[in-house]
Each structure stands twice: as structure tokens, then as C-alpha cells.
Design a protein around this motif. Structure first.
Motif, PDB file in Angstrom:
ATOM      1  N   LYS A  93      -5.549   3.468   5.232  1.00 39.63           N
ATOM      2  CA  LYS A  93      -5.218   2.688   4.037  1.00 39.63           C
ATOM      3  C   LYS A  93      -4.818   1.263   4.403  1.00 39.63           C
ATOM      4  CE  LYS A  93      -2.973   4.348   0.610  1.00 39.63           C
ATOM      5  NZ  LYS A  93      -1.909   4.952  -0.236  1.00 39.63           N
ATOM      6  N   GLY A  94      -4.095   1.115   5.525  1.00 37.81           N
ATOM      7  CA  GLY A  94      -3.680  -0.225   5.945  1.00 37.81           C
ATOM      8  C   GLY A  94      -4.849  -1.098   6.346  1.00 37.81           C
ATOM      9  N   HIS A  95      -5.935  -0.479   6.779  1.00 43.90           N
ATOM     10  CA  HIS A  95      -7.147  -1.205   7.172  1.00 43.90           C
ATOM     11  C   HIS A  95      -7.823  -1.858   5.966  1.00 43.90           C
ATOM     12  CE1 HIS A  95     -11.081  -1.891   9.056  1.00 43.90           C
ATOM     13  NE2 HIS A  95     -11.637  -1.190   8.090  1.00 43.90           N
ATOM     14  N   GLN A  96      -7.663  -1.266   4.813  1.00 42.15           N
ATOM     15  CA  GLN A  96      -8.358  -1.738   3.619  1.00 42.15           C
ATOM     16  C   GLN A  96      -7.799  -3.090   3.172  1.00 42.15           C
ATOM     17  OE1 GLN A  96      -7.817   1.444   0.812  1.00 42.15           O
ATOM     18  NE2 GLN A  96      -8.887   2.947   2.102  1.00 42.15           N
ATOM     19  N   GLY A  97      -8.639  -4.091   3.201  1.00 45.76           N
ATOM     20  CA  GLY A  97      -8.243  -5.418   2.752  1.00 45.76           C
ATOM     21  C   GLY A  97      -7.402  -6.198   3.731  1.00 45.76           C
ATOM     22  N   LEU A  98      -7.217  -5.681   4.939  1.00 49.07           N
ATOM     23  CA  LEU A  98      -6.395  -6.383   5.929  1.00 49.07           C
ATOM     24  C   LEU A  98      -7.170  -7.532   6.547  1.00 49.07           C
ATOM     25  CD1 LEU A  98      -3.567  -6.140   7.353  1.00 49.07           C
ATOM     26  CD2 LEU A  98      -4.761  -4.968   9.200  1.00 49.07           C
ATOM     27  N   ASP A  99      -6.551  -8.690   6.642  1.00 50.33           N
ATOM     28  CA  ASP A  99      -7.170  -9.877   7.238  1.00 50.33           C
ATOM     29  C   ASP A  99      -6.858  -9.888   8.732  1.00 50.33           C
ATOM     30  OD1 ASP A  99      -8.131 -12.316   8.002  1.00 50.33           O
ATOM     31  OD2 ASP A  99      -6.821 -13.509   6.695  1.00 50.33           O
ATOM     32  N   TYR A 100      -7.827  -9.470   9.533  1.00 48.62           N
ATOM     33  CA  TYR A 100      -7.588  -9.354  10.975  1.00 48.62           C
ATOM     34  C   TYR A 100      -7.530 -10.710  11.676  1.00 48.62           C
ATOM     35  CZ  TYR A 100      -8.005  -4.279  10.811  1.00 48.62           C
ATOM     36  OH  TYR A 100      -7.785  -2.945  10.569  1.00 48.62           O
ATOM     37  N   THR A 101      -7.852 -11.785  10.976  1.00 45.67           N
ATOM     38  CA  THR A 101      -7.676 -13.106  11.595  1.00 45.67           C
ATOM     39  C   THR A 101      -6.193 -13.437  11.721  1.00 45.67           C
ATOM     40  OG1 THR A 101      -7.734 -14.341   9.493  1.00 45.67           O
ATOM     41  CG2 THR A 101      -9.846 -13.917  10.600  1.00 45.67           C
ATOM     42  N   LYS A 103     -13.260   2.801  13.511  1.00 45.57           N
ATOM     43  CA  LYS A 103     -12.405   1.667  13.816  1.00 45.57           C
ATOM     44  C   LYS A 103     -11.569   1.340  12.582  1.00 45.57           C
ATOM     45  CE  LYS A 103     -15.224  -0.470  17.436  1.00 45.57           C
ATOM     46  NZ  LYS A 103     -15.902  -1.694  17.922  1.00 45.57           N
ATOM     47  N   TYR A 104     -10.277   1.456  12.756  1.00 41.28           N
ATOM     48  CA  TYR A 104      -9.336   1.174  11.683  1.00 41.28           C
ATOM     49  C   TYR A 104      -8.203   0.320  12.247  1.00 41.28           C
ATOM     50  CZ  TYR A 104     -11.763   4.760   8.957  1.00 41.28           C
ATOM     51  OH  TYR A 104     -12.715   5.479   8.272  1.00 41.28           O
ATOM     52  N   PHE A 105      -7.090   0.227  11.512  1.00 39.59           N
ATOM     53  CA  PHE A 105      -5.946  -0.512  12.056  1.00 39.59           C
ATOM     54  C   PHE A 105      -5.357   0.273  13.221  1.00 39.59           C
ATOM     55  CE2 PHE A 105      -1.383  -1.370  12.335  1.00 39.59           C
ATOM     56  CZ  PHE A 105      -1.430  -2.743  12.581  1.00 39.59           C
ATOM     57  N   LEU A 134      -2.511   7.626   7.616  1.00 36.95           N
ATOM     58  CA  LEU A 134      -2.486   6.858   6.373  1.00 36.95           C
ATOM     59  C   LEU A 134      -2.405   5.365   6.646  1.00 36.95           C
ATOM     60  CD1 LEU A 134      -0.072   9.049   4.196  1.00 36.95           C
ATOM     61  CD2 LEU A 134      -2.486   8.607   3.730  1.00 36.95           C
ATOM     62  N   LEU A 135      -1.524   4.981   7.586  1.00 38.00           N
ATOM     63  CA  LEU A 135      -1.368   3.564   7.933  1.00 38.00           C
ATOM     64  C   LEU A 135      -2.667   3.001   8.496  1.00 38.00           C
ATOM     65  CD1 LEU A 135       0.923   1.262   8.310  1.00 38.00           C
ATOM     66  CD2 LEU A 135       0.771   1.913  10.712  1.00 38.00           C
ATOM     67  N   GLN A 159       0.822  -1.214   0.000  1.00 37.51           N
ATOM     68  CA  GLN A 159       0.000   0.000   0.000  1.00 37.51           C
ATOM     69  C   GLN A 159       0.859   1.269   0.000  1.00 37.51           C
ATOM     70  OE1 GLN A 159      -3.301   0.050  -0.127  1.00 37.51           O
ATOM     71  NE2 GLN A 159      -4.250  -1.570   1.060  1.00 37.51           N
ATOM     72  N   GLN A 160       2.185   1.081  -0.160  1.00 39.13           N
ATOM     73  CA  GLN A 160       3.151   2.187  -0.174  1.00 39.13           C
ATOM     74  C   GLN A 160       3.137   2.980   1.128  1.00 39.13           C
ATOM     75  OE1 GLN A 160       1.880   4.120  -3.947  1.00 39.13           O
ATOM     76  NE2 GLN A 160       3.760   3.306  -4.848  1.00 39.13           N
ATOM     77  N   LEU A 161       2.982   2.253   2.216  1.00 40.10           N
ATOM     78  CA  LEU A 161       3.019   2.856   3.549  1.00 40.10           C
ATOM     79  C   LEU A 161       4.432   2.745   4.119  1.00 40.10           C
ATOM     80  CD1 LEU A 161      -0.418   1.432   4.708  1.00 40.10           C
ATOM     81  CD2 LEU A 161       0.119   3.834   4.207  1.00 40.10           C
ATOM     82  N   PRO A 162       4.791   3.584   5.102  1.00 36.33           N
ATOM     83  CA  PRO A 162       6.193   3.702   5.552  1.00 36.33           C
ATOM     84  C   PRO A 162       6.627   2.579   6.505  1.00 36.33           C
ATOM     85  CG  PRO A 162       4.829   5.228   6.782  1.00 36.33           C
ATOM     86  CD  PRO A 162       3.923   4.598   5.754  1.00 36.33           C
ATOM     87  N   VAL A 163       6.801   1.399   5.968  1.00 38.60           N
ATOM     88  CA  VAL A 163       7.272   0.244   6.738  1.00 38.60           C
ATOM     89  C   VAL A 163       8.439  -0.385   5.983  1.00 38.60           C
ATOM     90  CG1 VAL A 163       4.980  -0.195   7.697  1.00 38.60           C
ATOM     91  CG2 VAL A 163       5.695  -1.377   5.600  1.00 38.60           C
ATOM     92  N   PRO A 164       9.270  -1.203   6.636  1.00 30.63           N
ATOM     93  CA  PRO A 164      10.403  -1.819   5.949  1.00 30.63           C
ATOM     94  C   PRO A 164       9.958  -2.872   4.934  1.00 30.63           C
ATOM     95  CG  PRO A 164      10.220  -2.677   8.175  1.00 30.63           C
ATOM     96  CD  PRO A 164       9.253  -1.541   8.077  1.00 30.63           C
TER      97      PRO A 164
END
Length: 483
Positions: free
Chosen positions: A126-134, A188-190, A122-123, A69-74
């Protein structure tokens, strides 16, 4: 340790097609994970080793999802066959907390906090979109059960350790009411779960990246904002706290493309500030009061002052009378003073003489006329002097320090020493005594005792601001002969 390094070499070679030039062992953090910096012709990379495979899998899943998602993580490069070792992008080792402590409350540092909060929004969204919380490591959502767990963590590991009376049932009822109120949040998001300045790396050019989000789950966005703005060690000014919160809400509105009810958002934010402050106190209580780790005990006074500042100036938006009474008790002068060590001033006569020595040459004599002080035997700690590469080094060399910190029980040993010596130092400052001697001995007075003496001197200067005379008897004798 060698087997881990061999595993890193193998994984890196398989991924890059080239061997490592050098593997640097990085200082261990509060977790059981171990970090290594790989130096090679293609540049550097970070290798992580962790026995907790579910934790590794969660971190890797989140990282890949956020990176896509082009978010600022390694960026994740490779995963070992047994899933205990993985390679990731090297983002450096300068955190936002490091920058804050080096530069202070400057405009540039404010901008870094503001930028970090924008990237957080943003994280979260945007990170919430399509994230599998299981795929979450623990709970899938920071709901009522998780909020109650944080409140009870504070109760059992800090509040009850104070041994002060309160109505336990009424307090539990208030916990229930508060957790129910906070659960009914509009958004409620990530939720990062441990969003604070030490988990934000700042690279050249002031780009920010996030690490240590493997404990994340779905939840209220206000929790992460509270974690960062009210971090005890950062101790941000009140005007920064207010401005940064508004900056975050501006970013949040921009990303979700709708206007936020700011009064409601801030009311729930205040509740999460309180939850976070109490969770931190519970952690300090557990590590300090129960595990007897001195560095956590020394953090309690500032955490209590943060809590007092909050409850005196903010409203929760819900009536919790017994809880309010308990909080006022916790931030009373009596309790804060209980955890605040005495600090020496210019008039304090005490001088602590800290020595390292060799048992082969004998225990140093106390010249103060008081008959000596503490003598700690470091020979129960594994001896780095038996390892060929360390024989010519001392307890001040990086390789020896890494060995003692990462492969021996030196840290545990020193925490116990600090607890014992602190009692005398506080008493001697209070009573106006002039001298205390503390001696660390090992076989040759070269590795273990030198490291331990340096560590105690640093601890006493930091905690008590007391005058310390540090002498490495055997090393100074060698230097005198060689000179």
C-alpha cells in the motif's frame, strides 16, 4: 544543547498553543539524530533534532504518505522553520526486541512477529502506491548497484580485515553474478531497508508501529523479511524462521490477491538473507575492527554463527564457487574463535577489582600483593560537577549519566578503556591469574569516575562473566560518615 531545547520549546508552543512542562533527553541511538520526550498538559510527544536536512525531509515525506494510507507509522505534528527539528506522535519506547528479550520465545512474542510481518506487507504494497521515489534519501531502487555496494562493504570492512588469501577477481565476478540474479525479482515494492525488531515499537494492547524507514527505496520485498527474521540479536529459532516466512507469504498473497510461486520467492529470499547477513558483518567490522567500538566486536561471533547456519542449510539457486569458498572460510571455527572472548566459569579464580576514587585523596592501594593495576584519569572529560543541578548528584544519577553520554567524550574514552582492559582479562583468565585492579579517578570521586567504574563493571560481567568487586571509595566513605 540548550539552543536545541529552546527550539523544541518554541516549536511545541507554536503547534499546541501551550508551553512544555518538561523536556526529557532520550538516549542517543546509533545515528546522529537526537530524541526528546515532551511532557505537557496535553500529553507527550517526541521531538527529533537532526542536522541532516535531506534525511529529515525524506522521513517526513514517507511518514505523511504512509500515515495517509493508515499504515502503522507515527503522525507528524510540526516541522521547525530550519527543518532540523520536528515533532511526532509518541509511540512509547518499548520495542519488539525489548519484548523478546524480556519474555523469550513465547507464543505471544511469535504473534507479535507475525503481526509485524503482516503490517510490513501492507506498508510495502500500500505504501508503494503513489509514492514518489525521487524523494528517497539515496538510491531510488535497491538494484544491482546497491546490492554490489553491500557486498563490497562486507569485503572491505570484514573479509579483508581477516587477512586470509582468496582470488579477488573471481570473487568480484561472483558478486556480479549474484547481484544480477537478485535484481531480476518478480516483485518490487517499497523496501524499508532496516526492518528489524528494534525499529518496531509495541504499544499497550500489542499494537505495532514502525520507525526509522528514511533509508527506504523501491526493491524486493524479501529483503525486509530477511532483515527481520535473521536479525543476529534476535537469534530466532529455526522453526520460527520457517513459519514466519510462510506467514509473511500468506499475508503477501492476500494483499496482492494472487498466488506466489513460493519456490522462486524463497530462492530469492535466500539470496537477500545472505546479502543482509553480510551487510551486518560489514557494519560490525567497520564499527568494531576499524572504529574500535567494543560492543560491535562482541556481536561478530553471533553474526558469524547465523551466517554458518544459513549457508549450511540453504541454497542460493545460483553457482558462485569463489564466493562459497570465502563464506566457508569466514564461518570456520578458527575465525569464530578469533572473535569469541573467553568466558569465566565457576572454576575461574580471577576477580577484577574496579574502584572509583578522588585524586585529592589518593589512588587506592592494591591489597593483592601484585603491585597494582590500571589507573585511568577521567579528568580529561568535561566535569558535570561544575553544573549547579548536578553538584549534589553522582555518576549513578540519570541526569549526570545523560550529560556524560550526550555532551562529553566519555563513550569514546570508555571504548578505549574496554579495549585495553579486555586484553588483560582474557590473558588472566587463560593463565589462571587471581586478581586484576582497575581504578578510575576524577577530582572528587563523585561523577565521572563513578560512571566509568560502573560502566566497566557492567561490560566485564556481560562480556566475560567474570567476578567483579566494585567499590566507589569516596562515595562509600561519605555514606559511612553520614551513617
Amino acid at each position: 544543547m540548550q539552543s536545541i531545547i529552546d527550539g523544541i520549546n518554541k516549536l511545541y508552543s507554536e503547534w499546541s498553543g501551550a508551553a512544555c512542562d518538561r523536556i526529557e533527553i532520550l538516549p542517543q541511538s546509533g545515528s546522529d539524530r537526537r530524541y526528546f520526550r515532551i511532557h505537557a498538559s496535553k500529553g507527550t510527544a517526541i521531538a527529533t533534532h537532526g542536522h541532516n536536512i535531506p534525511e529529515n525531509e525524506t522521513f517526513l515525506y514517507f511518514s505523511q504518505h504512509f500515515y495517509n494510507q493508515q499504515l502503522p507509522v507515527p503522525e507528524i505534528y510540526a516541522l521547525g522553520e530550519d527543518k532540523t527539528i520536528y515533532l511526532q506522535q509518541d509511540l512509547g519506547d518499548v520495542s519488539l526486541l525489548n519484548r523478546l528479550e524480556a519474555e523469550g520465545f513465547t507464543e505471544n512474542i511469535y504473534d507479535l512477529f507475525k503481526k509485524s510481518l503482516h503490517q510490513l506487507a501492507l506498508l510495502q504494497i500500500k505504501g508503494h502506491q503513489g509514492l514518489d521515489y525521487t524523494r528517497c534519501l539515496t538510491n531510488q531502487e535497491f538494484g544491482k548497484q546497491a546490492i554490489m555496494a553491500d557486498l563490497l562493504y562486507f569485503k572491505y570492512y570484514f573479509l579483508d580485515a581477516l587477512r586470509k588469501p582468496y582470488d579477488k577477481q573471481k570473487l568480484i565476478d561472483d558478486f556480479e553474478a549474484l547481484s544480477t540474479y537478485l535484481t531480476h525479482t518478480e516483485y518490487k515494492y517499497f523496501m524499508f531497508r532496516d526492518f528489524q525488531s528494534r525499529n518496531i515499537l509495541v504499544s499497550p494492547g500489542d499494537a505495532v508501529h514502525f520507525i526509522d524507514y528514511q533509508g527506504g527505496m523501491q526493491g524486493a520485498p524479501q529483503y525486509d523479511v530477511a532483515s527481520m527474521i535473521w536479525q543476529a540479536r534476535a537469534n530466532l529459532p529455526d522453526d520460527w524462521k520457517d513459519s514466519l516466512l510462510n506467514d509473511y507469504i500468506d499475508s503477501f498473497e492476500q494483499i496482492v490477491n494472487e498466488q506466489v510461486n513460493r519456490d522462486l520467492f524463497k530462492s530469492q529470499y535466500n539470496g537477500y538473507v545472505l546479502i543482509r547477513l553480510l551487510q551486518v558483518l560489514g557494519a560490525y567490522g567497520f564499527r568494531g575492527l576499524f572504529e574500535r567500538k567494543a560492543q560491535f566486536l562482541t556481536s561478530i561471533p553471533q553474526a558469524l554463527k547465523n551466517l554458518r547456519s544459513f549457508i549450511n542449510d540453504q541454497s542460493l539457486g545460483i553457482a558462485v564457487p569463489e564466493f562459497s569458498k570465502v563464506l566457508q572460510m569466514c564461518v570456520s571455527d578458527e575465525i569464530i574463535d578469533r572473535f569469541t572472548p573467553l568466558v569465566a566459569d565457576e572454576e575461574t579464580p580471577l576477580v577484577v577489582k574496579v574502584h572509583s576514587f578522588s585524586y585529592k585523596k589518593g589512588i587506592p592501594q592494591d591489597s593483592s600483593g601484585n603491585g597494582g593495576g590500571y589507573v585511568f584519569d577521567c579528568r580529561g572529560i568535561l566535569n558535570p560537577g561544575r553544573i549547579e543541578q548536578f553538584k549534589s548528584q553522582t555518576g549513578r544519577d540519570k541526569g549526570v549519566k545523560d550529560y556524560l553520554e550526550q555532551q562529553t567524550r566519555m563513550t569514546e574514552f570508555l571504548n578505549s578503556v574496554f579495549d585495553i582492559v579486555d586484553i588483560s582479562v582474557e590473558d588472566y583468565i587463560r593463565r589462571g591469574f587471581e586478581s586484576l585492579s582497575v581504578n578510575f579517578g576524577c577530582t572528587g570521586g563523585q561523577h565521572r569516575s563513578v560512571y566509568a567504574a560502573d560502566a566497566l563493571a557492567r561490560h566485564l560481567r556481560n562480556k566475560f562473566k567474570v567476578k567483579v568487586e566494585l567499590k566507589h571509595v569516596e562515595q562509600e566513605a561519605k555514606n559511612w560518615v553520614n551513617g
